[in-house]
Design a protein around this motif. Structure first.
Motif, PDB file in Angstrom:
ATOM      1  N   GLU A   1      45.828  25.052 -67.738  1.00 40.25           N
ATOM      2  CA  GLU A   1      45.320  25.838 -68.849  1.00 40.25           C
ATOM      3  C   GLU A   1      44.285  26.788 -68.260  1.00 40.25           C
ATOM      4  O   GLU A   1      43.806  26.566 -67.143  1.00 40.25           O
ATOM      5  CB  GLU A   1      44.653  24.951 -69.904  1.00 40.25           C
ATOM      6  CG  GLU A   1      45.609  23.997 -70.586  1.00 40.25           C
ATOM      7  CD  GLU A   1      44.904  23.131 -71.613  1.00 40.25           C
ATOM      8  OE1 GLU A   1      44.556  23.646 -72.693  1.00 40.25           O
ATOM      9  OE2 GLU A   1      44.687  21.944 -71.313  1.00 40.25           O
TER      10      GLU A   1
ATOM     11  N   LYS B   1      39.654  40.068 -72.676  1.00 36.94           N
ATOM     12  CA  LYS B   1      40.645  39.891 -73.740  1.00 36.94           C
ATOM     13  C   LYS B   1      41.944  40.607 -73.399  1.00 36.94           C
ATOM     14  O   LYS B   1      43.032  40.146 -73.760  1.00 36.94           O
ATOM     15  CB  LYS B   1      40.083  40.392 -75.067  1.00 36.94           C
ATOM     16  CG  LYS B   1      38.963  39.508 -75.590  1.00 36.94           C
ATOM     17  CD  LYS B   1      38.404  40.024 -76.904  1.00 36.94           C
ATOM     18  CE  LYS B   1      37.258  39.122 -77.360  1.00 36.94           C
ATOM     19  NZ  LYS B   1      36.614  39.640 -78.571  1.00 36.94           N
TER      20      LYS B   1
ATOM     21  N   LEU C   1      43.817  38.367 -71.028  1.00 34.81           N
ATOM     22  CA  LEU C   1      44.304  37.192 -71.752  1.00 34.81           C
ATOM     23  C   LEU C   1      45.527  37.532 -72.605  1.00 34.81           C
ATOM     24  O   LEU C   1      46.429  36.707 -72.748  1.00 34.81           O
ATOM     25  CB  LEU C   1      43.203  36.613 -72.637  1.00 34.81           C
ATOM     26  CG  LEU C   1      42.125  35.826 -71.917  1.00 34.81           C
ATOM     27  CD1 LEU C   1      41.030  35.433 -72.902  1.00 34.81           C
ATOM     28  CD2 LEU C   1      42.696  34.594 -71.231  1.00 34.81           C
ATOM     29  N   ALA C   2      45.558  38.732 -73.164  1.00 33.63           N
ATOM     30  CA  ALA C   2      46.716  39.147 -73.959  1.00 33.63           C
ATOM     31  C   ALA C   2      47.981  39.131 -73.104  1.00 33.63           C
ATOM     32  O   ALA C   2      49.045  38.692 -73.552  1.00 33.63           O
ATOM     33  CB  ALA C   2      46.478  40.533 -74.559  1.00 33.63           C
TER      34      ALA C   2
ATOM     35  N   LYS D   1      48.899  35.443 -72.486  1.00 29.41           N
ATOM     36  CA  LYS D   1      49.500  34.852 -73.695  1.00 29.41           C
ATOM     37  C   LYS D   1      50.941  35.306 -73.858  1.00 29.41           C
ATOM     38  O   LYS D   1      51.803  34.510 -74.236  1.00 29.41           O
ATOM     39  CB  LYS D   1      48.675  35.216 -74.924  1.00 29.41           C
ATOM     40  CG  LYS D   1      47.390  34.429 -75.027  1.00 29.41           C
ATOM     41  CD  LYS D   1      46.585  34.817 -76.259  1.00 29.41           C
ATOM     42  CE  LYS D   1      45.281  34.053 -76.297  1.00 29.41           C
ATOM     43  NZ  LYS D   1      44.431  34.451 -77.427  1.00 29.41           N
ATOM     44  N   ARG D   2      51.215  36.583 -73.578  1.00 26.58           N
ATOM     45  CA  ARG D   2      52.594  37.081 -73.669  1.00 26.58           C
ATOM     46  C   ARG D   2      53.502  36.349 -72.675  1.00 26.58           C
ATOM     47  O   ARG D   2      54.700  36.219 -72.908  1.00 26.58           O
ATOM     48  CB  ARG D   2      52.648  38.591 -73.423  1.00 26.58           C
ATOM     49  CG  ARG D   2      52.184  39.412 -74.604  1.00 26.58           C
ATOM     50  CD  ARG D   2      52.587  40.877 -74.496  1.00 26.58           C
ATOM     51  NE  ARG D   2      52.024  41.570 -73.353  1.00 26.58           N
ATOM     52  CZ  ARG D   2      50.828  42.158 -73.325  1.00 26.58           C
ATOM     53  NH1 ARG D   2      50.047  42.117 -74.389  1.00 26.58           N
ATOM     54  NH2 ARG D   2      50.418  42.781 -72.233  1.00 26.58           N
TER      55      ARG D   2
ATOM     56  N   ARG E   1      48.793  28.763 -71.896  1.00 25.23           N
ATOM     57  CA  ARG E   1      47.757  28.233 -72.794  1.00 25.23           C
ATOM     58  C   ARG E   1      46.408  28.718 -72.277  1.00 25.23           C
ATOM     59  O   ARG E   1      45.904  28.199 -71.275  1.00 25.23           O
ATOM     60  CB  ARG E   1      47.801  26.709 -72.836  1.00 25.23           C
ATOM     61  CG  ARG E   1      49.087  26.150 -73.435  1.00 25.23           C
ATOM     62  CD  ARG E   1      49.152  24.652 -73.293  1.00 25.23           C
ATOM     63  NE  ARG E   1      49.289  24.349 -71.863  1.00 25.23           N
ATOM     64  CZ  ARG E   1      49.030  23.177 -71.328  1.00 25.23           C
ATOM     65  NH1 ARG E   1      48.605  22.177 -72.060  1.00 25.23           N
ATOM     66  NH2 ARG E   1      49.188  22.980 -70.032  1.00 25.23           N
TER      67      ARG E   1
ATOM     68  N   LYS F   1      42.372  30.603 -73.350  1.00 30.33           N
ATOM     69  CA  LYS F   1      41.335  30.861 -74.348  1.00 30.33           C
ATOM     70  C   LYS F   1      40.383  31.929 -73.812  1.00 30.33           C
ATOM     71  O   LYS F   1      40.236  32.090 -72.606  1.00 30.33           O
ATOM     72  CB  LYS F   1      40.530  29.588 -74.629  1.00 30.33           C
ATOM     73  CG  LYS F   1      41.323  28.485 -75.288  1.00 30.33           C
ATOM     74  CD  LYS F   1      40.430  27.300 -75.595  1.00 30.33           C
ATOM     75  CE  LYS F   1      41.213  26.198 -76.289  1.00 30.33           C
ATOM     76  NZ  LYS F   1      40.332  25.092 -76.694  1.00 30.33           N
TER      77      LYS F   1
END
Length: 193
Positions: free
Chosen positions: A76, A82, A85-86, A89-90, A94, A96
């Motif tokens: 993780e 951000k 992270l985007a 995530k795509r 996992r 945050k």
């Protein structure tokens, strides 16, 4: 003491979020090759047992997490950017949003923490908080490996002492110590039981 880094470093001119906001240069094959080589060296040094739950601290776009999963870890991650992270995530990871000084995961969740090229962005006077957070999220006897680019030997040893003050056993590995362009510093740590 001996070596110092010559020239301006990105962390002296801007902050991590601004610098890493441009994700495209971290998706290039050359950068991925370098990051994979550093991560594999960190894993070799840390000797983290396979199938361990590993936190990628400063996971960026998730490239390191891809490698961790391929090797056999349950990974993780978190990052300050951000935008990065985007992308992670795509890719289905996992992750945050979070900071090394305030890790967004519960106490004693991880067997190991891996952090590649992230700690140098944290000011020296705030690194004790990072050490506390690593200790908090690691299980007893948990391992951590941090690769960083310290500006000097004093910074390197001081960072090691910061983690020692939180109870970690700390060893320092320097690869290519005499070559400033290739030098890699790894802090190898274990939390007491």
């Amino acid at each position: 003491m001996g070596w110092k880094v010559k020239g301006k470093r990105p962390e002296q001119e801007t902050n991590a979020e601004a610098f890493y906001g441009q994700t495209e240069h971290y998706e290039k094959p050359g950068m991925e090759r370098i990051q994979k080589k550093i991560l594999m060296r960190a894993l070799e040094l840390a000797k983290i047992p396979l199938k361990s739950r590993v936190l990628d601290a400063g996971c960026g776009t998730g490239f390191g997490m891809l490698v961790l999963h391929q090797v056999g870890y349950d990974a993780e991650g978190f990052d300050l950017s951000k935008e990065m992270l985007a992308v992670a995530k795509r890719k289905g990871f996992r992750v945050k949003h979070g900071d090394l000084r305030q890790i967004p995961f519960p106490d004693q969740r991880f067997d190991a923490v891996v952090s590649i090229s992230a700690l140098q962005w944290v000011p020296l006077n705030e690194r004790p908080q990072v050490a506390k957070e690593f200790a908090r999220v690691l299980k007893p006897k948990g391992k951590a490996v941090v690769q960083l680019y310290p500006e000097s030997e004093e910074e390197m040893y001081g960072t090691g002492q910061t983690f020692k003050a939180q109870g970690f056993r700390v060893a320092i590995q320097i690869d290519s110590a005499d070559n400033p362009r290739k030098r890699k510093v790894f802090l190898l740590m274990e939390k007491p039981s």
